[in-house]
Design an enzyme around this catalytic site. Structure first.
Site, PDB file in Angstrom:
ATOM      1  N   ARG A 278      48.763  53.383  48.746  1.00 39.93           N
ATOM      2  CA  ARG A 278      49.420  52.743  47.608  1.00 39.93           C
ATOM      3  C   ARG A 278      50.760  52.213  48.091  1.00 39.93           C
ATOM      4  NH1 ARG A 278      45.087  52.569  45.720  1.00 39.93           N
ATOM      5  NH2 ARG A 278      44.353  53.354  43.690  1.00 39.93           N
TER       6      ARG A 278
ATOM      7  N   GLU B  91      52.981  45.250  43.593  1.00 36.29           N
ATOM      8  CA  GLU B  91      51.758  44.456  43.661  1.00 36.29           C
ATOM      9  C   GLU B  91      51.461  43.759  42.327  1.00 36.29           C
ATOM     10  OE1 GLU B  91      47.204  45.602  44.862  1.00 36.29           O
ATOM     11  OE2 GLU B  91      48.837  46.512  46.008  1.00 36.29           O
TER      12      GLU B  91
ATOM     13  N   HIS C  49      45.121  43.596  49.356  1.00 37.80           N
ATOM     14  CA  HIS C  49      44.451  44.798  48.831  1.00 37.80           C
ATOM     15  C   HIS C  49      42.931  44.697  49.012  1.00 37.80           C
ATOM     16  CE1 HIS C  49      45.166  48.305  45.842  1.00 37.80           C
ATOM     17  NE2 HIS C  49      44.117  48.561  46.629  1.00 37.80           N
TER      18      HIS C  49
END
Length: 381
Positions: free
Chosen positions: A270, A299, A317
């Protein structure tokens, strides 16, 4: 609903909202077989909370949502008021979900473990190789027509062979990455985790004995006593922890200063595990330091200056982005929702492969708050 929503089985007795169109067809079949009317957003944008609330409306039995959405108390109260009893995150992580708020509203929360492990580990391996050998820089150089012949010092990178690998978070994905890197590059392994990973240590030890049987130098594996020990010793550092209050910004300015000047940092966990602003500053100051990122603190945005750094490889991602994995995640999310809506127990086994088949078990594969909401468990046999 707008024209950006597609409906499957409009005559279904149960209504399920899915906030993004998911890969494959099996997941839709699972929900249809459970008697569900399935309404799917075809928007490519992240749905804002107000749009999700509108989609839930006054009658909704369950939702499949995304890691890009913040599932807080307000959304779970909306879902509960509409008669909902289950939400499944289309991800293995659920740091975007207020599980306590879901539990308070009697809503089961599902996730999708077991199908992302090797896929995400492979992305970490790919980033490591791309960073070490400066693949992205070299690709841009070649495409721009700047290559006029071989040169002794053109894009010199870093050798991974027999170096030291540091893995932070030795869970499923971290362990898979460690095995791939150690067995592929004969690296010594240091891992940092809240608990010993005896199985990983056993596997690396067995590989070391295999090398010795071939009259080669063995590899080693040990658990670091501190994060500082790992950072100071490792040539490659790969992040695989869950995002919690404890791991938020666990890598910041102080930690960067502990690393080797030419270290490689990889993150497929993350984004907020790294202080991204501190990373930008460190990479500007230390051009030999390199990083590979699949996830970002804000993000989908990147911190100012990150996109300009040639010593950082950035991808959007993609950790779980293989067709098999993404379709498998969709199947698991659908089985979570369908299972709870049909009153099935929660699967209590580690092997979830049967849920990817045409006729999955009569169970919900993974409910993270199963001990707090009114669902039973099966023994997974």
């Amino acid at each position: 609903m707008t024209d950006q929503w597609k409906t499957y089985d409009s005559d279904g007795d149960r209504r399920v909202v899915v906030t993004k169109n998911l890969p494959g067809e099996h997941w839709v079949e699972v929900l249809q077989d459970a008697g569900c009317r399935v309404e799917v957003s075809e928007s490519r944008e992240i749905l804002p909370p107000e749009e999700i609330r509108r989609a839930i409306g006054t009658q909704c039995d369950g939702v499949i949502g995304q890691l890009t959405e913040s599932w807080n108390g307000e959304l779970f109260r909306t879902l509960r008021a509409a008669g909902g009893i289950v939400y499944s995150n289309y991800a293995v992580g659920y740091d975007n979900v207020d599980v306590e708020a879901a539990t308070d509203n009697g809503i089961a929360v599902g996730n999708t473990p077991g199908v992302l492990t090797e896929t995400t580990a492979e992305m970490a391996v790919a980033l490591t190789g791309a960073v070490a050998r400066r693949v992205v820089e070299a690709d841009a150089f070649m495409r721009s027509g700047k290559f006029h012949g071989w040169l002794p010092d053109l894009f010199l990178g870093q050798l991974l062979w027999r170096k030291t690998l540091g893995v932070i978070g030795a869970g499923r994905i971290g362990s898979a990455y460690a095995r791939m890197m150690v067995q592929g590059h004969h690296m010594d392994l240091i891992y940092y985790d809240v608990r010993d990973n005896r199985e990983l240590e056993k596997q690396i030890s067995a590989f070391g004995r295999h090398l010795e049987s071939l009259d080669e130098e063995p590899v080693s594996c040990r658990r670091a006593e501190s994060l500082e020990e790992l950072l100071e010793s490792s040539d490659v550092i790969s992040l695989h922890p869950a995002l919690t209050e404890e791991t938020h910004h666990m890598i910041g300015g102080k930690e960067f200063e502990m690393m080797k000047q030419d270290a490689i940092l990889i993150n497929v966990s993350r984004g907020a595990v790294i202080d991204e602003g501190a990373l930008v500053a460190h990479c500007k100051k230390n051009p030999e330091f390199r990083a590979g990122l699949d996830v970002y603190e804000d993000e989908p945005e990147m911190k100012p200056g990150l996109a300009d750094l040639k010593n950082v490889v950035v991808v959007p991602h993609l950790g779980s982005a293989t067709r098999w994995t993404r379709e498998g995640m969709a199947s698991l999310a659908a089985c979570n929702v369908a299972g709870i809506l049909q009153g099935y127990p929660v699967w209590d086994g580690d092997d979830i492969s049967d849920f990817l088949e045409a006729e999955p078990p009569q169970a919900a594969p993974s409910i993270v708050n199963a001990g707090s909401v009114a669902v039973a468990k099966t023994d997974g046999t």
